[in-house]
Design an enzyme around this catalytic site. Structure first.
Site, short mmCIF file in Angstrom:
data_model
loop_
_atom_site.label_atom_id
_atom_site.label_comp_id
_atom_site.label_asym_id
_atom_site.label_seq_id
_atom_site.Cartn_x
_atom_site.Cartn_y
_atom_site.Cartn_z
N LYS A 52 0.95 -1.22 0.16
CA LYS A 52 0.37 -0.05 0.05
C LYS A 52 0.84 1.40 0.00
O LYS A 52 0.34 2.62 -0.20
CB LYS A 52 -1.00 -0.20 1.23
CG LYS A 52 -2.27 -1.31 0.87
CD LYS A 52 -2.88 -0.95 1.91
CE LYS A 52 -4.30 -2.16 2.31
NZ LYS A 52 -4.12 -3.23 3.13
N GLN A 96 -5.33 -2.13 9.13
CA GLN A 96 -4.99 -3.44 8.80
C GLN A 96 -5.68 -4.77 9.58
O GLN A 96 -5.74 -4.54 11.07
CB GLN A 96 -3.17 -3.63 8.78
CG GLN A 96 -2.62 -4.98 7.42
CD GLN A 96 -3.27 -4.63 6.23
OE1 GLN A 96 -3.21 -4.42 5.85
NE2 GLN A 96 -4.06 -5.89 6.35
N ASP A 119 -11.33 2.41 3.43
CA ASP A 119 -12.11 0.67 3.64
C ASP A 119 -13.29 1.02 2.83
O ASP A 119 -13.22 -0.26 2.21
CB ASP A 119 -11.66 0.22 4.77
CG ASP A 119 -10.51 -1.16 4.94
OD1 ASP A 119 -9.69 -1.28 2.94
OD2 ASP A 119 -9.34 -1.43 5.70
#
Ligand code: NDP
Length: 281
Positions: A52, A96, A119
């Site tokens: 990322k 994460q 997200d």
């Protein structure tokens, strides 16, 4: 022989476009920024976080990785997220997953400001998707829809079957397909006659986490087969679809690697750019 929907090629094209847009935004004084919160030292998570960071660098995004101890108390993790919520340099926050067992994922995700939740896992954004309102759409489902549309796969009125009902892939992709007027069936581990459901599908999405689960006899000739799975077998990454056999029957197929996974990162970049634009307004 199926048309191969290359996430690699599509994401390369998106990367060029995103780099151009970031440069334009910077000229207008907007410097989009993404923070990735990594709790603990899970090797797979470390690789994802590194990728990322590379994607951010490639398009010129500011990125920050916040590394926290695996034993961090939940209140401290939430405090760290709140600091990012208030940080004007940060437009997108990603925690994460998976988190260590002692942390409550739902509570942690709910502490991210919905407008910074790139997200799309915050309950606000999930609810917006469910009710057809504009919000941040989860990256993998968004990437899947992008691939289907880029390839010109007909959607309205078609039978779509999604195998998997997770909050991060199965359910949101089913809602997006419904939004495109597909007739959607969601299958899971308790589904009876799974093969019969799959064989009806014009669009078949496999998000299971079981290598080569979807075999050729489960696929309708000409169907669009989207393989979300990432499984490691003998050191190799394989999907949930028996690619070699299914590619001769399907009309379209996504490879693993080089398919949906590439699009997930591209859509994370996209969500961060969109978040930065909205916050600048
Ligand atoms: P989950 O484990 O959360 O969900 C798996 C789903 O598959 C569950 O709904 C489960 O059913 C269903 N399932 C399991 N076994 C069967 C079976 N025998 N028959 C029918 N359904 C079954 O996984 P995720 O949704 O998080 O991820 C799925 C896969 O996609 C994984 O391989 C993951 O690594 C990958 N992934 C890839 C991404 C990418 O960027 N390419 C992003 C996210 C995930 P039940 O609910 O009944 O248990």
């Amino acid at each position: 022989m199926a048309e191969i929907l290359s996430g690699k090629l599509m994401s390369e094209e998106l990367t060029r476009d995103q780099a151009r847009r970031v440069a334009e935004m910077k000229e207008q004084g907007i410097h989009p920024g993404l923070a990735v919160v990594l709790v603990g030292e899970d090797p797979a998570s470390q690789i994802y976080v590194r990728n990322k960071g590379i994607a951010c660098e490639t398009i010129g995004l500011y990125s920050r990785t916040v590394k926290l101890d695996k034993d961090i108390p939940q209140a401290e993790l939430i405090k760290a997220i709140q600091a990012l919520n208030e940080d004007p340099l940060i437009h997108g926050i990603l925690v994460q997953l998976p988190l260590p067992k002692h942390l409550d994922e739902e509570v942690v995700l709910a502490s991210i400001l919905p407008e910074k939740d790139v997200d799309g896992f915050h309950i606000d954004n999930a609810g917006r998707l469910f009710t057809g309102q504009e919000g941040v759409v989860a990256c993998t489902p968004k990437g899947i829809m992008y691939m289907l549309k880029q390839a010109g796969v007909p959607l309205a009125g078609k039978e779509a079957v999604v195998i998997g009902r997770s909050n991060i892939v199965g359910k949101p992709v089913a809602m997006l397909l419904l939004g495109e007027h597909c007739t959607v069936t969601i299958c899971h581990s308790r589904t009876q006659n799974l093969k019969d459901h799959c064989r009806r599908a014009d669009i078949l999405v496999a998000a299971i986490g079981k290598p080569h689960f979807v075999t050729a006899d489960m696929v309708k000739p000409g169907a669009a087969v989207v393989d979300v799975g990432i499984n490691r077998v003998d050191g190799k990454v394989v999907g949930d679809v028996d690619y070699e056999a299914v590619k001769d029957i399907a009309g379209y197929i996504t490879p693993v690697p080089g398919g949906v996974g590439k699009m997930t990162i591209s859509m994370l970049m996209e969500n961060t750019l969109e978040a930065a634009c909205r916050q600048a307004r």
